[in-house]
Design an enzyme around this catalytic site. Structure first.
Site, PDB file in Angstrom:
ATOM      1  N   ASP A 196       0.854  -1.197   0.000  1.00  0.00           N
ATOM      2  CA  ASP A 196       0.000   0.000   0.000  1.00  0.00           C
ATOM      3  C   ASP A 196       0.886   1.242   0.000  1.00  0.00           C
ATOM      4  O   ASP A 196       1.593   1.514   0.960  1.00  0.00           O
ATOM      5  CB  ASP A 196      -0.888  -0.002   1.253  1.00  0.00           C
ATOM      6  CG  ASP A 196      -1.836   1.180   1.284  1.00  0.00           C
ATOM      7  OD1 ASP A 196      -2.963   1.039   0.788  1.00  0.00           O
ATOM      8  OD2 ASP A 196      -1.442   2.259   1.782  1.00  0.00           O
ATOM      9  N   HIS A 231      -7.647   9.696  -1.982  1.00  0.00           N
ATOM     10  CA  HIS A 231      -6.967   9.629  -0.681  1.00  0.00           C
ATOM     11  C   HIS A 231      -7.762  10.272   0.458  1.00  0.00           C
ATOM     12  O   HIS A 231      -7.819   9.730   1.567  1.00  0.00           O
ATOM     13  CB  HIS A 231      -5.589  10.288  -0.822  1.00  0.00           C
ATOM     14  CG  HIS A 231      -4.570   9.800   0.149  1.00  0.00           C
ATOM     15  ND1 HIS A 231      -3.231   9.719  -0.140  1.00  0.00           N
ATOM     16  CD2 HIS A 231      -4.679   9.361   1.428  1.00  0.00           C
ATOM     17  CE1 HIS A 231      -2.574   9.252   0.911  1.00  0.00           C
ATOM     18  NE2 HIS A 231      -3.438   9.040   1.880  1.00  0.00           N
TER      19      HIS A 231
HETATM   20  P1  NAD Z   1       0.673   1.431  11.971  1.00  0.00           P
HETATM   21  O1  NAD Z   1      -0.455   1.315  12.921  1.00  0.00           O
HETATM   22  O2  NAD Z   1       0.943   0.348  11.007  1.00  0.00           O
HETATM   23  O3  NAD Z   1       1.916   1.746  12.878  1.00  0.00           O
HETATM   24  C1  NAD Z   1       3.221   1.716  12.424  1.00  0.00           C
HETATM   25  C2  NAD Z   1       4.139   1.857  13.644  1.00  0.00           C
HETATM   26  O4  NAD Z   1       3.821   0.804  14.558  1.00  0.00           O
HETATM   27  C3  NAD Z   1       5.578   1.647  13.261  1.00  0.00           C
HETATM   28  O5  NAD Z   1       6.187   2.874  12.939  1.00  0.00           O
HETATM   29  C4  NAD Z   1       6.153   1.042  14.515  1.00  0.00           C
HETATM   30  O6  NAD Z   1       6.527   2.085  15.375  1.00  0.00           O
HETATM   31  C5  NAD Z   1       4.994   0.321  15.122  1.00  0.00           C
HETATM   32  N1  NAD Z   1       5.064  -1.151  14.933  1.00  0.00           N
HETATM   33  C6  NAD Z   1       4.966  -1.853  13.772  1.00  0.00           C
HETATM   34  N2  NAD Z   1       5.061  -3.171  14.015  1.00  0.00           N
HETATM   35  C7  NAD Z   1       5.215  -3.307  15.357  1.00  0.00           C
HETATM   36  C8  NAD Z   1       5.365  -4.406  16.218  1.00  0.00           C
HETATM   37  N3  NAD Z   1       5.368  -5.652  15.754  1.00  0.00           N
HETATM   38  N4  NAD Z   1       5.505  -4.167  17.550  1.00  0.00           N
HETATM   39  C9  NAD Z   1       5.488  -2.910  18.023  1.00  0.00           C
HETATM   40  N5  NAD Z   1       5.341  -1.826  17.275  1.00  0.00           N
HETATM   41  C10 NAD Z   1       5.203  -2.013  15.933  1.00  0.00           C
HETATM   42  O7  NAD Z   1       0.497   2.840  11.220  1.00  0.00           O
HETATM   43  P2  NAD Z   1       0.642   3.366   9.739  1.00  0.00           P
HETATM   44  O8  NAD Z   1       1.943   3.036   9.138  1.00  0.00           O
HETATM   45  O9  NAD Z   1       0.281   4.807   9.776  1.00  0.00           O
HETATM   46  O10 NAD Z   1      -0.510   2.570   8.966  1.00  0.00           O
HETATM   47  C11 NAD Z   1      -0.268   1.456   8.134  1.00  0.00           C
HETATM   48  C12 NAD Z   1      -0.390   1.829   6.679  1.00  0.00           C
HETATM   49  O11 NAD Z   1      -1.673   2.401   6.430  1.00  0.00           O
HETATM   50  C13 NAD Z   1       0.574   2.945   6.228  1.00  0.00           C
HETATM   51  O12 NAD Z   1       1.896   2.507   6.081  1.00  0.00           O
HETATM   52  C14 NAD Z   1      -0.086   3.371   4.941  1.00  0.00           C
HETATM   53  O13 NAD Z   1       0.166   2.434   3.917  1.00  0.00           O
HETATM   54  C15 NAD Z   1      -1.556   3.341   5.365  1.00  0.00           C
HETATM   55  N6  NAD Z   1      -2.044   4.667   5.820  1.00  0.00           N
HETATM   56  C16 NAD Z   1      -3.013   5.282   5.080  1.00  0.00           C
HETATM   57  C17 NAD Z   1      -3.509   6.511   5.440  1.00  0.00           C
HETATM   58  C18 NAD Z   1      -4.581   7.148   4.624  1.00  0.00           C
HETATM   59  O14 NAD Z   1      -4.887   8.332   4.818  1.00  0.00           O
HETATM   60  N7  NAD Z   1      -5.190   6.437   3.704  1.00  0.00           N
HETATM   61  C19 NAD Z   1      -3.007   7.169   6.585  1.00  0.00           C
HETATM   62  C20 NAD Z   1      -2.020   6.530   7.334  1.00  0.00           C
HETATM   63  C21 NAD Z   1      -1.552   5.276   6.949  1.00  0.00           C
END
Ligand code: NAD
Length: 278
Positions: A48, A109
């Site tokens: 993604d 988005h």
């Molecule tokens: P997420 O909830 O996936 O959190 C990511 C954070 O969680 C990492 O930086 C790390 O600190 C922590 N983490 C990951 N694995 C872990 C583990 N096993 N143990 C402990 N901590 C851990 O948040 P995200 O990245 O914002 O969301 C996932 C995806 O969603 C994004 O990468 C993106 O592709 C999408 N997204 C979309 C929008 C949108 O507006 N459409 C906004 C934000 C994110």
């Protein structure tokens, strides 16, 4: 490179999407190629990204160098807010940067309701999916009122709505609306982006200890059992493996109910009704 055993979900247009994948929001473009390559080596097949993440080119390079047949991958990208009046041009530019002839899912988005351009953008996406250059189309961060307007004006139901959703922010009314209209839920920030104490709550840590799993695995498993599509982000290979190891156990109904009880309607990202990032 063996693919992980990830279940697929059938979208309302008949296409399949892997329920679990890898997100690259805030992954430094300079590091993205290596990180996505590692995710693909680990067995991830669903990526993604978004034009605004600035890392589509690096995602494309990782895909190209992986040697994985294109049909085994599921690639999502998104139309940025400032491009809502030129969805065709923005889509072509994304394809070019990704080095692909087709993506699997293209999303609007944000609704940016203060600009009144999302409906026109959606009509553009309908034309693009008609051209076959994306297999599915959907939206992101759309509230019930934005979906109602889109359905009422165009009659074309998005395949997905990608929204902030995690145990502290469960969006029940919006999720119910989406289920009624067969719009699949993609949960962004599935771990609350590491911005809360979610992984320390006992509703999470107790089932984790009991099963020898980590708190993150428990939260991701909760999403899977609710039918949400998730793509947690991590830059660490060990966590890529950890986050994906959630298909060999199940939470009980009682454990699910305890986590359901954590809803505090607490968002950590922007409010889609007012978010106006350009
Ligand atoms: P997420 O909830 O996936 O959190 C990511 C954070 O969680 C990492 O930086 C790390 O600190 C922590 N983490 C990951 N694995 C872990 C583990 N096993 N143990 C402990 N901590 C851990 O948040 P995200 O990245 O914002 O969301 C996932 C995806 O969603 C994004 O990468 C993106 O592709 C999408 N997204 C979309 C929008 C949108 O507006 N459409 C906004 C934000 C994110």
């Amino acid at each position: 490179m063996t693919a992980l055993p990830i279940p697929n979900i059938r979208l309302n247009d008949g296409n399949l999407i892997p329920q679990f994948g890898f997100g690259v929001f805030l992954v430094d473009p300079a590091e993205t190629e290596r990180i996505v390559s590692e995710a693909l080596e680990t067995g991830y097949r669903h990526i993604d990204t978004a034009s605004v993440y600035g890392n589509e080119e690096a995602v494309g390079r990782a895909i190209a160098s992986s040697g994985i047949p294109r049909e085994e991958l599921f690639i999502t990208t998104k139309l940025w807010n400032t491009d809502q009046e030129d969805p065709h041009g923005a889509f072509d530019a994304s394809l070019e940067r990704l080095g692909l002839e087709q993506v699997d899912l293209y999303l609007v988005h944000w609704p940016v309701p203060m600009h009144g351009t999302a409906l026109g953008a959606w009509r553009g996406l309908v034309e693009i999916v008609g051209s076959g250059r994306t297999r599915s189309i959907g939206v992101s961060n759309f509230e019930v009122e934005h979906l109602e307007q889109l359905l009422g004006e165009t009659g074309v139901v998005p395949a997905v709505n990608q929204i902030e959703l995690h145990p502290l922010h469960q969006r029940r009314e919006l999720v119910e609306f989406c289920r009624e209209h067969e719009i699949a839920i993609e949960a962004w920030g599935p771990l609350s982006q590491g911005k809360s104490d979610l992984l320390e709550r006992e509703e999470i840590t107790v089932p984790a200890r009991l099963r020898g799993k980590t708190p993150a695995q428990i939260v991701l498993r909760w999403h899977i059992q609710h039918g949400n599509i998730v793509f947690p982000k991590t830059t660490r290979r060990a966590r890529m493996v950890e986050n994906a190891a959630i298909f060999d156990f199940a939470l009980s109904d009682a454990e699910m109910a305890l986590i359901d009880g954590l809803d505090e309607q607490q968002n950590f990202g922007p409010d889609p009704r007012t978010f106006d990032a350009r």
